[in-house]
Design a protein around this motif. Structure first.
Motif, PDB file in Angstrom:
ATOM      1  N   LYS A 205       0.821  -1.214   0.000  1.00 22.47           N
ATOM      2  CA  LYS A 205       0.000   0.000   0.000  1.00 22.47           C
ATOM      3  C   LYS A 205       0.852   1.260   0.000  1.00 22.47           C
ATOM      4  O   LYS A 205       0.511   2.260  -0.641  1.00 22.47           O
ATOM      5  CB  LYS A 205      -0.924  -0.015   1.225  1.00 22.47           C
ATOM      6  N   GLN A 206       2.012   1.206   0.672  1.00 19.32           N
ATOM      7  CA  GLN A 206       2.838   2.404   0.780  1.00 19.32           C
ATOM      8  C   GLN A 206       3.424   2.833  -0.559  1.00 19.32           C
ATOM      9  O   GLN A 206       3.861   3.963  -0.719  1.00 19.32           O
ATOM     10  CB  GLN A 206       3.962   2.183   1.801  1.00 19.32           C
ATOM     11  N   SER A 207       3.419   1.924  -1.533  1.00 14.00           N
ATOM     12  CA  SER A 207       3.897   2.266  -2.878  1.00 14.00           C
ATOM     13  C   SER A 207       2.760   2.237  -3.902  1.00 14.00           C
ATOM     14  O   SER A 207       2.998   2.142  -5.111  1.00 14.00           O
ATOM     15  CB  SER A 207       5.006   1.303  -3.303  1.00 14.00           C
ATOM     16  N   ASP A 208       1.533   2.312  -3.423  1.00 17.56           N
ATOM     17  CA  ASP A 208       0.341   2.341  -4.285  1.00 17.56           C
ATOM     18  C   ASP A 208       0.267   1.135  -5.223  1.00 17.56           C
ATOM     19  O   ASP A 208      -0.189   1.243  -6.366  1.00 17.56           O
ATOM     20  CB  ASP A 208       0.303   3.637  -5.113  1.00 17.56           C
ATOM     21  N   LEU A 209       0.699  -0.008  -4.727  1.00 17.24           N
ATOM     22  CA  LEU A 209       0.671  -1.227  -5.534  1.00 17.24           C
ATOM     23  C   LEU A 209      -0.599  -2.040  -5.307  1.00 17.24           C
ATOM     24  O   LEU A 209      -0.848  -3.005  -6.021  1.00 17.24           O
ATOM     25  CB  LEU A 209       1.895  -2.090  -5.220  1.00 17.24           C
ATOM     26  N   ILE A 210      -1.373  -1.643  -4.334  1.00 15.11           N
ATOM     27  CA  ILE A 210      -2.585  -2.392  -4.019  1.00 15.11           C
ATOM     28  C   ILE A 210      -3.666  -1.419  -3.578  1.00 15.11           C
ATOM     29  O   ILE A 210      -3.377  -0.380  -2.954  1.00 15.11           O
ATOM     30  CB  ILE A 210      -2.302  -3.456  -2.928  1.00 15.11           C
ATOM     31  N   ASP A 211      -4.893  -1.721  -3.923  1.00 15.32           N
ATOM     32  CA  ASP A 211      -6.030  -0.858  -3.617  1.00 15.32           C
ATOM     33  C   ASP A 211      -6.702  -1.365  -2.348  1.00 15.32           C
ATOM     34  O   ASP A 211      -7.450  -2.342  -2.381  1.00 15.32           O
ATOM     35  CB  ASP A 211      -7.009  -0.867  -4.793  1.00 15.32           C
ATOM     36  N   TYR A 212      -6.420  -0.696  -1.242  1.00 22.79           N
ATOM     37  CA  TYR A 212      -6.957  -1.139   0.045  1.00 22.79           C
ATOM     38  C   TYR A 212      -8.484  -1.091   0.058  1.00 22.79           C
ATOM     39  O   TYR A 212      -9.144  -1.970   0.610  1.00 22.79           O
ATOM     40  CB  TYR A 212      -6.392  -0.283   1.171  1.00 22.79           C
ATOM     41  N   ASP A 213      -9.070  -0.062  -0.580  1.00 25.62           N
ATOM     42  CA  ASP A 213     -10.532   0.061  -0.613  1.00 25.62           C
ATOM     43  C   ASP A 213     -11.156  -1.114  -1.367  1.00 25.62           C
ATOM     44  O   ASP A 213     -12.221  -1.602  -0.988  1.00 25.62           O
ATOM     45  CB  ASP A 213     -10.933   1.383  -1.272  1.00 25.62           C
ATOM     46  N   GLN A 214     -10.467  -1.567  -2.426  1.00 24.36           N
ATOM     47  CA  GLN A 214     -10.977  -2.700  -3.182  1.00 24.36           C
ATOM     48  C   GLN A 214     -10.940  -3.977  -2.343  1.00 24.36           C
ATOM     49  O   GLN A 214     -11.863  -4.799  -2.389  1.00 24.36           O
ATOM     50  CB  GLN A 214     -10.166  -2.895  -4.464  1.00 24.36           C
ATOM     51  N   ILE A 215      -9.859  -4.146  -1.575  1.00 28.55           N
ATOM     52  CA  ILE A 215      -9.766  -5.309  -0.690  1.00 28.55           C
ATOM     53  C   ILE A 215     -10.898  -5.302   0.322  1.00 28.55           C
ATOM     54  O   ILE A 215     -11.528  -6.327   0.593  1.00 28.55           O
ATOM     55  CB  ILE A 215      -8.397  -5.324   0.025  1.00 28.55           C
ATOM     56  N   HIS A 216     -11.166  -4.123   0.890  1.00 27.66           N
ATOM     57  CA  HIS A 216     -12.258  -4.000   1.862  1.00 27.66           C
ATOM     58  C   HIS A 216     -13.592  -4.328   1.190  1.00 27.66           C
ATOM     59  O   HIS A 216     -14.441  -5.026   1.769  1.00 27.66           O
ATOM     60  CB  HIS A 216     -12.280  -2.578   2.420  1.00 27.66           C
ATOM     61  N   PHE A 217     -13.767  -3.858  -0.057  1.00 26.28           N
ATOM     62  CA  PHE A 217     -15.010  -4.105  -0.797  1.00 26.28           C
ATOM     63  C   PHE A 217     -15.200  -5.595  -1.069  1.00 26.28           C
ATOM     64  O   PHE A 217     -16.313  -6.111  -1.021  1.00 26.28           O
ATOM     65  CB  PHE A 217     -14.971  -3.318  -2.116  1.00 26.28           C
ATOM     66  N   ASP A 218     -14.079  -6.295  -1.330  1.00 27.28           N
ATOM     67  CA  ASP A 218     -14.138  -7.716  -1.688  1.00 27.28           C
ATOM     68  C   ASP A 218     -14.025  -8.653  -0.482  1.00 27.28           C
ATOM     69  O   ASP A 218     -13.912  -9.872  -0.658  1.00 27.28           O
ATOM     70  CB  ASP A 218     -13.004  -8.049  -2.667  1.00 27.28           C
ATOM     71  N   ALA A 219     -14.068  -8.124   0.715  1.00 24.23           N
ATOM     72  CA  ALA A 219     -13.812  -8.934   1.919  1.00 24.23           C
ATOM     73  C   ALA A 219     -14.745 -10.134   2.028  1.00 24.23           C
ATOM     74  O   ALA A 219     -14.338 -11.213   2.476  1.00 24.23           O
ATOM     75  CB  ALA A 219     -13.926  -8.061   3.167  1.00 24.23           C
ATOM     76  N   GLU A 220     -15.992  -9.971   1.607  1.00 20.50           N
ATOM     77  CA  GLU A 220     -16.972 -11.055   1.732  1.00 20.50           C
ATOM     78  C   GLU A 220     -16.650 -12.236   0.827  1.00 20.50           C
ATOM     79  O   GLU A 220     -16.973 -13.375   1.162  1.00 20.50           O
ATOM     80  CB  GLU A 220     -18.387 -10.538   1.452  1.00 20.50           C
TER      81      GLU A 220
END
Length: 460
Positions: free
Chosen positions: A269-284
């Motif tokens: 996340k610190q290098s903008d390589l992953i979308d944290y909001d997308q991970i949260h959205f896909d948690a289910e």
């Protein structure tokens, strides 16, 4: 010393559809990335050995299953070809259904438990043209394929796996150039990894939602390559930790817990390589990553040290760690891989810390070129080096099991010599030699040794 293994321990081997079946553009099968890449750039393939024929198991599976039985196999892993079963991604190829059902029935009638994998690096070309695993819809296409497999073969198969070595198709295609599209783009590699993880989760959910939810189990096959630091210096130990986050915990943590590793997310996340909001959205859906059992492929460790240059932003794995050559290493010169059996014990301990789920060694083996050098007067290859390799690794596995690790089996790579991507038939791994002139099979000394191993459920 006698090494004994638990009752009902799984003895067998693994292969894959694209590496063994042959008939790569026949019997209703459509092209994969391998078929197309060979068509476009045959010079990239060792000896111009493409995916067309491989080991011709399509013609020889009945006799091959008998050979498995003679070697004492009680289990065997292979894969279904997505492009054979669903040539256009939608329409079922009935000839493929008939082939696989008969193949699986042969295994079952000979008391060999089939473990069937859904994806072994063989991306259908129709999906590659849509972007492959970069396409955010790829996980939905894979879910549909998985549902068809469960529907068509669920009455035969009780043990499924979703992916073989997902890290390999990510690294080799998007970082190292050995699989199509052979580019170097860490950002795309992360995207491909995330979509692969979602595809895995959706396939697991598909089985849990199917009529076979109470009778079938599903897992994933991970290549776990532990990292060992060059020294006890803080920078080297951090490099090893980051290597493990990327190469082990990226898929191991979700597979055992249904959650993406928090430390890995923070690192990327610190290098903008992953979308944290997308991970949260896909948690289910991500929670369905958790498996019933785990397969572990182990061949070699990696030795790492601190990165050779400082990077403000992570743009490549080399910004996290650098490789180095351990002075005491033993090498298989044909593959350039270090032989380090102790890592199997370390892998067992890593799994034990995270979960008590059943797991097994789903691949372990030694590839050697020009094995005809070791052929005796009777035409048998005396591959004592392969027997010694297995003994050393099984001794370490036995040690972990004696200490309580829930390991339930040991499969080698592979049963008969198989085709290996850009390397063709350069390095051989099988218990049986395949003559590429007529595709006849001849047992090697290691096959005879493995038969005794399986029969005795252990070895001296």
């Amino acid at each position: 010393m006698q090494y004994n293994f638990p009752k009902n321990f799984m003895w067998g081997a693994a292969t894959s559809a694209p590496q063994s079946e042959g008939h790569s553009l026949e019997n209703g099968k459509s092209a994969t990335t391998w078929d197309k890449w060979f068509e476009m750039n045959p010079e990239k393939f060792y000896n111009n050995e493409g995916p067309e024929n491989t080991s011709m198991l399509y013609d020889h599976y009945k006799e091959d299953v008998q050979r498995m039985k003679e070697l004492g196999f009680n289990s065997f892993r292979t894969s279904i070809s997505w492009a054979r079963l669903l040539p256009d991604g939608k329409t079922v190829n009935q000839e493929a259904v008939d082939f696989y059902r008969d193949y699986f029935n042969e295994l079952l009638q000979n008391d060999i438990k089939p473990i069937i994998n859904l994806f072994h690096f063989d991306m259908p070309w129709w999906l590659m043209e849509k972007g492959g695993w970069e396409n955010s819809q790829s996980s939905d296409y894979f879910q549909f394929y998985a549902e068809k497999c469960f529907e068509l073969f669920g009455d035969q198969i009780q043990n499924w796996t979703t992916f073989n070595e997902p890290l390999v198709h990510i690294e080799m295609a998007y970082l190292h150039g050995y699989h199509y599209p052979a580019i170097h783009d860490f950002k795309k590699a992360i995207t491909v990894g995330y979509n692969t993880l979602l595809a895995h989760a959706k396939a697991v959910k598909a089985l849990k939602d199917s009529e076979y939810a109470n009778t079938a189990k599903i897992g994933i096959i991970l290549n776990l390559t532990p990292a060992y630091p060059k020294s006890e210096a803080a920078a080297d130990k951090l490099a090893a930790k980051n290597a493990d986050l990327l190469n082990i915990y990226s898929f191991l943590t979700p597979a055992l817990s249904g959650k993406i590793n928090d430390e890995l997310v923070a690192l990327l996340k610190q290098s903008d390589l992953i979308d944290y909001d997308q991970i949260h959205f896909d948690a289910e859906i991500i929670k369905y990553c958790e498996v019933d059992f785990l397969g572990v492929n182990y061949y070699q460790p990696i030795r790492v040290q601190a990165p050779l240059k400082h990077a403000e932003k992570i743009e490549d794995p080399s910004d996290l760690y650098a490789n180095y050559e351990w002075k005491e290493r033993r090498i298989n010169p044909y593959r350039g891989w270090e032989i380090y059996p102790e890592a199997i014990y370390d892998i067992a301990k890593t799994i034990d810390k995270l979960s008590d789920k059943p797991w097994y060694i789903s691949e372990n083996g030694m590839g050697v070129a020009d094995e005809e050098r070791f052929m005796n007067a009777d035409g048998m290859i005396e591959d004592d080096y392969r027997i010694d390799f297995m003994k050393e690794h099984l001794a370490q596995l036995n040690k972990a099991i004696e200490e309580g690790s829930n390991c339930i089996g040991y499969h080698t790579w592979t049963f008969i010599d198989c085709w290996s991507w850009l390397n063709g038939y350069k390095n051989r791994y099988g218990f049986y030699r395949v003559d590429l002139n007529d595709y006849s099979r001849t047992i090697k000394k290691s096959g005879l040794w493995y038969r005794e191993l399986a029969q005795n459920n252990g070895f001296d």
